[in-house]
Design a protein around this motif. Structure first.
Motif, PDB file in Angstrom:
ATOM      1  N   GLY A 174       1.000  -1.122  -0.027  1.00  0.00           N
ATOM      2  CA  GLY A 174      -0.013   0.028  -0.152  1.00  0.00           C
ATOM      3  C   GLY A 174       0.993   1.022  -0.076  1.00  0.00           C
ATOM      4  N   TYR A 175       2.047   1.049   0.216  1.00  0.00           N
ATOM      5  CA  TYR A 175       2.997   2.262   0.297  1.00  0.00           C
ATOM      6  C   TYR A 175       3.724   2.444  -1.168  1.00  0.00           C
ATOM      7  CZ  TYR A 175       2.449   2.651   5.198  1.00  0.00           C
ATOM      8  OH  TYR A 175       1.454   3.094   6.678  1.00  0.00           O
ATOM      9  N   ARG A 176       4.349   3.500  -1.449  1.00  0.00           N
ATOM     10  CA  ARG A 176       5.196   3.692  -2.607  1.00  0.00           C
ATOM     11  C   ARG A 176       6.428   2.939  -2.300  1.00  0.00           C
ATOM     12  NH1 ARG A 176       3.953   9.963  -3.775  1.00  0.00           N
ATOM     13  NH2 ARG A 176       1.884   9.891  -3.829  1.00  0.00           N
ATOM     14  N   ASP A 177       7.315   2.665  -3.202  1.00  0.00           N
ATOM     15  CA  ASP A 177       8.674   2.163  -3.216  1.00  0.00           C
ATOM     16  C   ASP A 177       9.532   2.926  -2.276  1.00  0.00           C
ATOM     17  OD1 ASP A 177       7.994   0.206  -4.877  1.00  0.00           O
ATOM     18  OD2 ASP A 177       8.969   0.899  -6.585  1.00  0.00           O
ATOM     19  N   GLY A 178       9.978   2.432  -1.241  1.00  0.00           N
ATOM     20  CA  GLY A 178      10.898   3.020  -0.372  1.00  0.00           C
ATOM     21  C   GLY A 178      10.426   4.152   0.368  1.00  0.00           C
ATOM     22  N   GLN A 179       8.961   4.077   0.885  1.00  0.00           N
ATOM     23  CA  GLN A 179       8.470   5.276   1.256  1.00  0.00           C
ATOM     24  C   GLN A 179       8.826   5.067   2.771  1.00  0.00           C
ATOM     25  OE1 GLN A 179       4.253   5.965   0.494  1.00  0.00           O
ATOM     26  NE2 GLN A 179       3.929   7.221   2.319  1.00  0.00           N
ATOM     27  N   LEU A 180       8.867   4.185   3.429  1.00  0.00           N
ATOM     28  CA  LEU A 180       9.268   4.200   4.794  1.00  0.00           C
ATOM     29  C   LEU A 180      10.670   3.810   4.931  1.00  0.00           C
ATOM     30  CD1 LEU A 180       6.298   2.162   6.335  1.00  0.00           C
ATOM     31  CD2 LEU A 180       6.527   4.523   6.171  1.00  0.00           C
ATOM     32  N   LEU A 181      11.474   4.748   5.629  1.00  0.00           N
ATOM     33  CA  LEU A 181      13.123   4.602   5.796  1.00  0.00           C
ATOM     34  C   LEU A 181      13.304   4.419   7.261  1.00  0.00           C
ATOM     35  CD1 LEU A 181      14.495   7.028   3.163  1.00  0.00           C
ATOM     36  CD2 LEU A 181      14.396   4.668   3.044  1.00  0.00           C
ATOM     37  N   GLY A 182      14.222   3.920   7.591  1.00  0.00           N
ATOM     38  CA  GLY A 182      14.636   3.898   9.187  1.00  0.00           C
ATOM     39  C   GLY A 182      15.848   2.836   9.157  1.00  0.00           C
ATOM     40  N   ASN A 183      16.435   3.038  10.360  1.00  0.00           N
ATOM     41  CA  ASN A 183      17.415   2.084  10.931  1.00  0.00           C
ATOM     42  C   ASN A 183      17.040   0.623  11.506  1.00  0.00           C
ATOM     43  OD1 ASN A 183      19.477   3.798  10.269  1.00  0.00           O
ATOM     44  ND2 ASN A 183      19.311   5.103  12.177  1.00  0.00           N
ATOM     45  N   TYR A 184      15.852   0.710  11.876  1.00  0.00           N
ATOM     46  CA  TYR A 184      15.204  -0.499  12.206  1.00  0.00           C
ATOM     47  C   TYR A 184      14.137  -0.829  11.552  1.00  0.00           C
ATOM     48  CZ  TYR A 184      18.602   0.297  16.006  1.00  0.00           C
ATOM     49  OH  TYR A 184      20.054   0.575  16.833  1.00  0.00           O
ATOM     50  N   VAL A 185      13.786  -2.091  11.302  1.00  0.00           N
ATOM     51  CA  VAL A 185      12.924  -2.619  10.374  1.00  0.00           C
ATOM     52  C   VAL A 185      12.096  -4.005  10.952  1.00  0.00           C
ATOM     53  CG1 VAL A 185      11.993  -3.529   8.212  1.00  0.00           C
ATOM     54  CG2 VAL A 185      13.162  -1.292   8.179  1.00  0.00           C
ATOM     55  N   ALA A 186      10.849  -3.849  10.916  1.00  0.00           N
ATOM     56  CA  ALA A 186      10.314  -5.199  11.272  1.00  0.00           C
ATOM     57  C   ALA A 186       9.076  -5.358  10.067  1.00  0.00           C
ATOM     58  CB  ALA A 186       9.728  -5.131  12.671  1.00  0.00           C
ATOM     59  N   PHE A 187       9.101  -6.523   9.617  1.00  0.00           N
ATOM     60  CA  PHE A 187       8.234  -6.908   8.724  1.00  0.00           C
ATOM     61  C   PHE A 187       7.745  -8.387   8.612  1.00  0.00           C
ATOM     62  CE2 PHE A 187       7.543  -8.281   3.900  1.00  0.00           C
ATOM     63  CZ  PHE A 187       6.393  -7.665   3.676  1.00  0.00           C
ATOM     64  N   SER A 188       6.444  -8.693   8.227  1.00  0.00           N
ATOM     65  CA  SER A 188       5.798  -9.979   7.893  1.00  0.00           C
ATOM     66  C   SER A 188       4.950  -9.833   7.056  1.00  0.00           C
ATOM     67  CB  SER A 188       5.274 -10.342   9.361  1.00  0.00           C
ATOM     68  OG  SER A 188       4.192  -9.482   9.637  1.00  0.00           O
ATOM     69  N   ARG A 189       4.819 -10.920   6.180  1.00  0.00           N
ATOM     70  CA  ARG A 189       3.979 -11.274   5.137  1.00  0.00           C
ATOM     71  C   ARG A 189       3.420 -12.516   5.093  1.00  0.00           C
ATOM     72  NH1 ARG A 189       7.541 -10.181   1.232  1.00  0.00           N
ATOM     73  NH2 ARG A 189       8.021 -12.098   1.023  1.00  0.00           N
ATOM     74  N   LEU A 190       2.186 -12.948   5.004  1.00  0.00           N
ATOM     75  CA  LEU A 190       1.389 -14.099   4.484  1.00  0.00           C
ATOM     76  C   LEU A 190       0.969 -14.229   3.015  1.00  0.00           C
ATOM     77  CD1 LEU A 190       0.381 -16.836   5.763  1.00  0.00           C
ATOM     78  CD2 LEU A 190      -1.757 -15.662   6.307  1.00  0.00           C
ATOM     79  N   THR A 191       1.327 -15.029   2.476  1.00  0.00           N
ATOM     80  CA  THR A 191       1.183 -15.247   0.989  1.00  0.00           C
ATOM     81  C   THR A 191       0.212 -16.458   0.761  1.00  0.00           C
ATOM     82  OG1 THR A 191       3.256 -14.227   0.529  1.00  0.00           O
ATOM     83  CG2 THR A 191       2.102 -15.247  -1.187  1.00  0.00           C
ATOM     84  N   TRP A 192      -0.580 -16.351   0.107  1.00  0.00           N
ATOM     85  CA  TRP A 192      -1.528 -17.519  -0.555  1.00  0.00           C
ATOM     86  C   TRP A 192      -1.317 -17.390  -1.847  1.00  0.00           C
ATOM     87  CZ3 TRP A 192      -5.668 -16.529  -3.666  1.00  0.00           C
ATOM     88  CH2 TRP A 192      -6.173 -17.878  -4.438  1.00  0.00           C
ATOM     89  N   TYR A 193      -0.915 -18.606  -2.371  1.00  0.00           N
ATOM     90  CA  TYR A 193      -0.952 -18.782  -4.108  1.00  0.00           C
ATOM     91  C   TYR A 193      -1.330 -20.039  -4.424  1.00  0.00           C
ATOM     92  CZ  TYR A 193       3.955 -19.941  -2.735  1.00  0.00           C
ATOM     93  OH  TYR A 193       5.054 -20.666  -2.289  1.00  0.00           O
TER      94      TYR A 193
END
Length: 226
Positions: A174-193
């Motif tokens: 939902g965000y543009r490429d590289g819109q959120l910048l920082g020295n600390y990042v947490a990310f998770s993704r659930l994918t169904w295909y």
């Protein structure tokens, strides 16, 4: 290139040059500046394969980064004409890969961990820790993949030079490429295909899928705790 030596140890050298164009945003998502970033890296690793399980590497690396604004908003002041940064350090990397396919896997898991220590010309000593994990399970023609990543750097980074970024396809879509910048990042993704019942001539298969994503980026560790 890689050279094998006794007792299954190997030496691997690598080098790369990359040029990217990006955009800086404020907290509301407004464009502040567009910039050109050049990234060159060389390194030498001593590693040991763990059969089909994975590998471990210990090595030295040098990276040179530069960023130059190509377009700056009239409301922005104090943007440097050009910023340079040079990293020299050591890294320890461990990879455990038990996925059956690199793209659209149907079963298995993959664990990656990397720790880097060194000197940065713009920030002095730095430490970086990056970890990620992925697990995949398939039920009939439907596959589910759960991915998570934690990344952190011990120093404050100049904008458009270092740090980590989120935003764009499969990275908080939902965000543009590289819109959120920082020295600390947490990310998770659930994918169904879902593998469609058609077999193309030049590919393994056709897939239809969807993702649910969550994450954020912070400038400091204290911000991440809030």
């Amino acid at each position: 290139w890689t050279i094998g030596i006794s007792n299954d140890w190997f030496v691997a050298a690598y080098a790369g040059i990359e040029r990217r164009y990006g955009t800086l945003y404020n907290e509301r998502g407004d464009e502040l500046a567009r910039y050109k970033r050049n990234d060159s890296r060389i390194g030498l690793d001593l590693g040991q394969p763990w059969g089909r399980f994975g590998e471990v590497r210990l090595g030295l690396t040098s990276q040179r980064l530069s960023a130059e604004p190509t377009l700056v908003s009239a409301d922005v002041t104090g943007v440097p004409k050009k910023v340079h940064s040079t990293d020299i350090g050591a890294r320890l990397a461990v990879v455990v890969d038990q996925l059956d396919y690199a793209n659209f896997p149907t079963l298995g898991y993959r664990l990656v961990g990397q720790m880097s220590l060194g000197e940065r010309s713009t920030a002095g000593r730095f430490q970086q820790l990056e970890t990620s994990a992925m697990g995949v399970q398939t039920f009939g023609a439907h596959s589910f993949s759960l991915f998570g990543a934690l990344r952190g750097a011990s120093q404050r980074e100049p904008q458009a030079i270092g740090g980590y970024a989120l935003g764009g396809f499969h990275q908080l879509s939902g965000y543009r490429d590289g819109q959120l910048l920082g020295n600390y990042v947490a990310f998770s993704r659930l994918t169904w295909y879902w593998r469609l019942p058609y077999t193309p001539l030049a590919a393994r298969g056709l897939f239809l899928g969807a993702t649910a994503e969550a994450g954020n980026a912070w400038a400091t560790r204290a911000d991440a705790r809030e």
